[in-house]
Design a protein around this motif. Structure first.
Motif, short mmCIF file in Angstrom:
data_model
loop_
_atom_site.label_atom_id
_atom_site.label_comp_id
_atom_site.label_asym_id
_atom_site.label_seq_id
_atom_site.Cartn_x
_atom_site.Cartn_y
_atom_site.Cartn_z
N UNK A 3 0.84 -1.18 0.00
CA UNK A 3 0.00 0.00 0.00
C UNK A 3 0.88 1.24 0.00
N UNK A 4 0.46 2.30 -0.68
CA UNK A 4 1.26 3.52 -0.72
C UNK A 4 1.33 4.17 0.64
N UNK A 5 2.46 4.80 0.93
CA UNK A 5 2.62 5.53 2.18
C UNK A 5 3.62 6.64 1.97
N UNK A 6 3.70 7.55 2.93
CA UNK A 6 4.66 8.64 2.88
C UNK A 6 4.14 9.89 2.20
N UNK A 7 2.88 9.89 1.79
CA UNK A 7 2.31 11.06 1.13
C UNK A 7 1.66 11.98 2.15
N UNK A 17 -3.33 22.83 -3.95
CA UNK A 17 -2.96 21.74 -3.05
C UNK A 17 -1.56 21.27 -3.42
N UNK A 18 -0.68 21.20 -2.41
CA UNK A 18 0.68 20.72 -2.60
C UNK A 18 0.76 19.31 -2.03
N UNK A 19 1.12 18.34 -2.87
CA UNK A 19 1.27 16.96 -2.44
C UNK A 19 2.75 16.66 -2.33
N UNK A 20 3.17 16.15 -1.15
CA UNK A 20 4.57 15.79 -0.94
C UNK A 20 4.68 14.29 -0.71
N UNK A 21 5.85 13.76 -1.03
CA UNK A 21 6.14 12.34 -0.80
C UNK A 21 7.46 12.28 -0.05
N UNK A 22 7.41 11.86 1.19
CA UNK A 22 8.57 11.82 2.08
C UNK A 22 9.25 13.18 2.15
N UNK A 23 8.44 14.24 2.21
CA UNK A 23 8.96 15.59 2.39
C UNK A 23 9.30 16.35 1.12
N UNK A 24 9.38 15.68 -0.01
CA UNK A 24 9.70 16.34 -1.28
C UNK A 24 8.41 16.61 -2.05
N UNK A 25 8.33 17.77 -2.67
CA UNK A 25 7.14 18.12 -3.43
C UNK A 25 7.00 17.18 -4.62
N UNK A 26 5.86 16.52 -4.71
CA UNK A 26 5.60 15.59 -5.81
C UNK A 26 4.78 16.28 -6.91
N UNK A 27 3.80 17.07 -6.51
CA UNK A 27 2.98 17.79 -7.49
C UNK A 27 2.21 18.89 -6.81
N UNK A 46 -6.78 8.50 1.37
CA UNK A 46 -6.01 9.60 0.80
C UNK A 46 -4.63 9.19 0.32
N UNK A 47 -4.00 8.16 0.91
CA UNK A 47 -2.68 7.71 0.46
C UNK A 47 -2.77 7.13 -0.96
N UNK A 48 -3.76 6.31 -1.20
CA UNK A 48 -3.96 5.73 -2.53
C UNK A 48 -4.29 6.82 -3.54
N UNK A 49 -5.12 7.75 -3.15
CA UNK A 49 -5.49 8.85 -4.04
C UNK A 49 -4.27 9.69 -4.42
N UNK A 51 -1.16 8.75 -4.42
CA UNK A 51 -0.28 7.95 -5.27
C UNK A 51 -0.77 7.97 -6.72
N UNK A 52 -2.08 7.89 -6.91
CA UNK A 52 -2.63 7.93 -8.26
C UNK A 52 -2.46 9.30 -8.90
N UNK A 53 -2.68 10.35 -8.14
CA UNK A 53 -2.58 11.71 -8.68
C UNK A 53 -1.15 12.03 -9.09
N UNK A 54 -0.17 11.59 -8.31
CA UNK A 54 1.22 11.89 -8.62
C UNK A 54 1.82 10.91 -9.62
N UNK A 55 1.15 9.79 -9.87
CA UNK A 55 1.69 8.79 -10.77
C UNK A 55 2.74 7.93 -10.11
N UNK A 56 2.85 8.01 -8.80
CA UNK A 56 3.87 7.28 -8.05
C UNK A 56 3.26 6.02 -7.43
N UNK A 57 2.95 5.06 -8.27
CA UNK A 57 2.45 3.79 -7.78
C UNK A 57 2.87 2.70 -8.75
N UNK A 58 2.92 1.49 -8.27
CA UNK A 58 3.36 0.37 -9.09
C UNK A 58 2.20 -0.13 -9.94
#
Length: 72
Positions: A3-7, A17-27, A46-49, A51-58
């Protein structure tokens, strides 16, 4: 697949809206996309959402793609 985490996300005063992943701006989402995101984040996972919005998912095909002749 894990499952996605760190967002995390922050809504700015201008509505973006600023989305970060492990502290770095993703989008950064603005306008209607930002409004839709906030509404969806309040009502679901919200974690899954994020991940989908940023394109950062497997996608599930990483191992197969690694063995493809084009990628050797």
């Amino acid at each position: 697949m894990g499952t996605p985490s760190g967002f995390d996300f922050t809504q700015r005063s201008d509505g973006s809206v600023v989305i970060t992943h492990h502290g770095a701006v993703a989008t950064v989402l603005r306008g209607r996309r930002a409004q839709d995101f906030v509404e969806d984040a309040e009502s679901g996972d919200d974690q899954e959402l994020m991940a989908r919005v940023t394109g950062n998912y497997k996608h599930g095909n990483e191992r197969t793609a690694r063995h493809h002749p084009r990628n050797r």
